[in-house]
Design a protein around this motif. Structure first.
Motif, mmCIF file in Angstrom:
data_model
loop_
_atom_site.group_PDB
_atom_site.id
_atom_site.type_symbol
_atom_site.label_atom_id
_atom_site.label_comp_id
_atom_site.label_asym_id
_atom_site.label_seq_id
_atom_site.Cartn_x
_atom_site.Cartn_y
_atom_site.Cartn_z
ATOM 1 N N SER A 192 0.828 -1.209 0.000
ATOM 2 C CA SER A 192 0.000 0.000 0.000
ATOM 3 C C SER A 192 0.860 1.256 0.000
ATOM 4 N N ALA A 193 1.927 1.233 0.798
ATOM 5 C CA ALA A 193 2.813 2.394 0.880
ATOM 6 C C ALA A 193 3.484 2.669 -0.456
ATOM 7 N N LYS A 194 3.913 1.623 -1.155
ATOM 8 C CA LYS A 194 4.566 1.795 -2.451
ATOM 9 C C LYS A 194 3.592 2.332 -3.490
ATOM 10 N N LEU A 195 2.395 1.781 -3.509
ATOM 11 C CA LEU A 195 1.395 2.215 -4.487
ATOM 12 C C LEU A 195 0.931 3.640 -4.206
ATOM 13 N N ALA A 196 0.865 4.010 -2.926
ATOM 14 C CA ALA A 196 0.376 5.338 -2.549
ATOM 15 C C ALA A 196 1.288 6.449 -3.031
ATOM 16 N N VAL A 197 2.565 6.163 -3.171
ATOM 17 C CA VAL A 197 3.513 7.191 -3.637
ATOM 18 C C VAL A 197 3.714 7.129 -5.153
ATOM 19 N N GLY A 198 2.892 6.323 -5.823
ATOM 20 C CA GLY A 198 2.913 6.296 -7.271
ATOM 21 C C GLY A 198 3.865 5.308 -7.906
ATOM 22 N N GLU A 199 4.437 4.409 -7.102
ATOM 23 C CA GLU A 199 5.354 3.423 -7.673
ATOM 24 C C GLU A 199 4.589 2.483 -8.597
ATOM 25 N N ASN A 200 5.079 2.279 -9.796
ATOM 26 C CA ASN A 200 4.407 1.443 -10.787
ATOM 27 C C ASN A 200 4.774 -0.025 -10.569
ATOM 28 N N LEU A 201 3.823 -0.760 -10.002
ATOM 29 C CA LEU A 201 4.077 -2.168 -9.687
ATOM 30 C C LEU A 201 3.134 -3.098 -10.433
ATOM 31 N N GLY A 202 2.449 -2.549 -11.457
ATOM 32 C CA GLY A 202 1.449 -3.343 -12.168
ATOM 33 C C GLY A 202 1.957 -4.679 -12.652
ATOM 34 N N HIS A 203 3.164 -4.712 -13.193
ATOM 35 C CA HIS A 203 3.712 -5.948 -13.752
ATOM 36 C C HIS A 203 4.176 -6.922 -12.683
ATOM 37 N N ARG A 204 4.316 -6.444 -11.428
ATOM 38 C CA ARG A 204 4.792 -7.310 -10.353
ATOM 39 C C ARG A 204 3.670 -7.828 -9.468
ATOM 40 N N LEU A 205 2.436 -7.378 -9.697
ATOM 41 C CA LEU A 205 1.313 -7.800 -8.863
ATOM 42 C C LEU A 205 0.897 -9.241 -9.134
ATOM 43 N N ALA A 206 1.358 -9.806 -10.249
ATOM 44 C CA ALA A 206 0.984 -11.174 -10.609
ATOM 45 C C ALA A 206 1.489 -12.195 -9.602
ATOM 46 N N ASP A 207 2.497 -11.816 -8.813
ATOM 47 C CA ASP A 207 3.062 -12.734 -7.829
ATOM 48 C C ASP A 207 2.529 -12.487 -6.422
ATOM 49 N N VAL A 208 1.624 -11.530 -6.275
ATOM 50 C CA VAL A 208 1.107 -11.172 -4.958
ATOM 51 C C VAL A 208 -0.137 -11.997 -4.638
ATOM 52 N N ASP A 209 -0.208 -12.502 -3.414
ATOM 53 C CA ASP A 209 -1.356 -13.291 -2.961
ATOM 54 C C ASP A 209 -2.642 -12.472 -3.108
ATOM 55 N N VAL A 210 -3.720 -13.105 -3.563
ATOM 56 C CA VAL A 210 -4.959 -12.371 -3.826
ATOM 57 C C VAL A 210 -5.561 -11.781 -2.552
ATOM 58 N N HIS A 211 -5.370 -12.435 -1.408
ATOM 59 C CA HIS A 211 -5.898 -11.877 -0.162
ATOM 60 C C HIS A 211 -5.136 -10.614 0.234
ATOM 61 N N VAL A 212 -3.857 -10.554 -0.107
ATOM 62 C CA VAL A 212 -3.070 -9.332 0.113
ATOM 63 C C VAL A 212 -3.600 -8.223 -0.794
ATOM 64 N N LEU A 213 -3.903 -8.551 -2.058
ATOM 65 C CA LEU A 213 -4.444 -7.561 -2.985
ATOM 66 C C LEU A 213 -5.793 -7.032 -2.504
ATOM 67 N N CYS A 214 -6.625 -7.918 -1.984
ATOM 68 C CA CYS A 214 -7.915 -7.484 -1.427
ATOM 69 C C CYS A 214 -7.691 -6.536 -0.256
ATOM 70 N N GLY A 215 -6.698 -6.850 0.561
ATOM 71 C CA GLY A 215 -6.368 -5.983 1.687
ATOM 72 C C GLY A 215 -5.894 -4.617 1.227
ATOM 73 N N VAL A 216 -5.122 -4.578 0.144
ATOM 74 C CA VAL A 216 -4.640 -3.315 -0.408
ATOM 75 C C VAL A 216 -5.809 -2.474 -0.907
ATOM 76 N N VAL A 217 -6.782 -3.125 -1.544
ATOM 77 C CA VAL A 217 -7.975 -2.406 -2.021
ATOM 78 C C VAL A 217 -8.709 -1.763 -0.847
ATOM 79 N N LYS A 218 -8.898 -2.522 0.231
ATOM 80 C CA LYS A 218 -9.592 -1.981 1.402
ATOM 81 C C LYS A 218 -8.799 -0.846 2.039
ATOM 82 N N GLU A 219 -7.492 -1.023 2.147
ATOM 83 C CA GLU A 219 -6.638 0.024 2.726
ATOM 84 C C GLU A 219 -6.718 1.301 1.896
ATOM 85 N N PHE A 220 -6.687 1.153 0.580
ATOM 86 C CA PHE A 220 -6.735 2.322 -0.294
ATOM 87 C C PHE A 220 -8.048 3.081 -0.116
#
Length: 273
Positions: free
Chosen positions: A129-157
């Motif tokens: 969340s901290a990396k995405l919040a400052v505009g870091e482009n991680l789109g190509h690296r999200l494929a390796d992230v656990d889906v529950h972590v991604l859901c958590g990032v959505v809620k945090e955002f």
């Protein structure tokens, strides 16, 4: 709708809702920080970490910035972020954070039980969340992230936004609506970035519900996401009983929106209000 609230004036309520839903720009605030507590989960806007129910924290009485008490020294480096701060001038009026995270959840997670309900690794959620919040482009690296972590990032955002997708002033308005058409009209009253982002999110959540493997109904999704999508009235202190009723009303509004005809949401997203 399941409950009704009586409003003083429908026209005045609608006018206020339009005013509150406008997307203001980011403003500099001198920050008057006061110690407070809450029974709701919140996100520290300095470190993007969790502020748990009952945990003492500080909140700015002017801009409603929320921080861990230990993070107040870094407040000069932090400004509340509005939705528009995350939207590119090109493409859809939806933050790339959501576009990328939701795309990954849909491509890899619709056969996963408990999306948005099962917690992900909190440390990884905070870091991403901290990396995405400052505009870091991680789109190509999200494929390796656990889906529950991604859901958590959505809620945090969603929780970290200065202005929620649906302002608190519109909650009562939605509760008085008797038809899907009226709900659609209410959504169309939102400022375009908020309206489009809400439509994009609802179409995603409908896919989560449609997939039986997730075992997530519109009701269960509204329970875990309503408080992140619908705002609280700024500066208003509520008693516990009133807060519980307010949370119930938010869940009702959220559930009804998830149940809306997806064609209606697609029309909203296409700007056909």
């Amino acid at each position: 709708m399941k409950i009704k609230l009586h409003l003083k004036s429908s026209s005045s309520r609608r006018a206020a809702a339009v005013s509150e839903s406008s997307s203001p720009g980011t403003q500099v605030c001198s920050h008057q920080l006061d110690k407070t507590g809450s029974i709701l989960h919140k996100t520290c806007q300095a470190c993007q970490g969790s502020i748990w129910p009952g945990q003492l924290h500080v909140k700015c009485s002017h801009c409603m910035l929320v921080l861990h008490a230990a993070c107040k020294e870094s407040v000069a480096k932090v400004l509340p972020r509005s939705l528009t701060d995350f939207i590119s001038t090109e493409g859809v009026a939806v933050p790339s954070i959501l576009v990328n995270c939701l795309a990954q959840i849909e491509s890899r997670g619709l056969d996963t039980e408990g999306l948005y309900r099962v917690p992900g690794d909190d440390r990884k959620i905070k870091a991403l969340s901290a990396k995405l919040a400052v505009g870091e482009n991680l789109g190509h690296r999200l494929a390796d992230v656990d889906v529950h972590v991604l859901c958590g990032v959505v809620k945090e955002f969603l929780r970290s936004l200065k202005h929620s997708l649906i302002p608190a002033g519109m909650q009562s308005l939605f509760l008085t609506m008797d038809s899907e058409q009226e709900v659609q009209q209410g959504v169309c009253m939102l400022a375009p970035p908020y309206r489009d982002t809400l439509a994009f999110l609802m179409l995603h959540l409908q896919k989560v519900v449609k997939s039986g493997a997730t075992k997530m109904s519109a009701e269960s999704l509204s329970t875990v996401l309503a408080m992140s999508v619908i705002g609280n009235i700024e500066g208003k202190e509520m008693q516990l009983e009133d807060m519980l009723l307010d949370n119930r009303d938010k869940r009702i509004v959220m559930e009804e929106m998830i149940k809306m005809d997806p064609t209606a949401w697609k029309m909203i997203l296409a700007g056909k209000c």
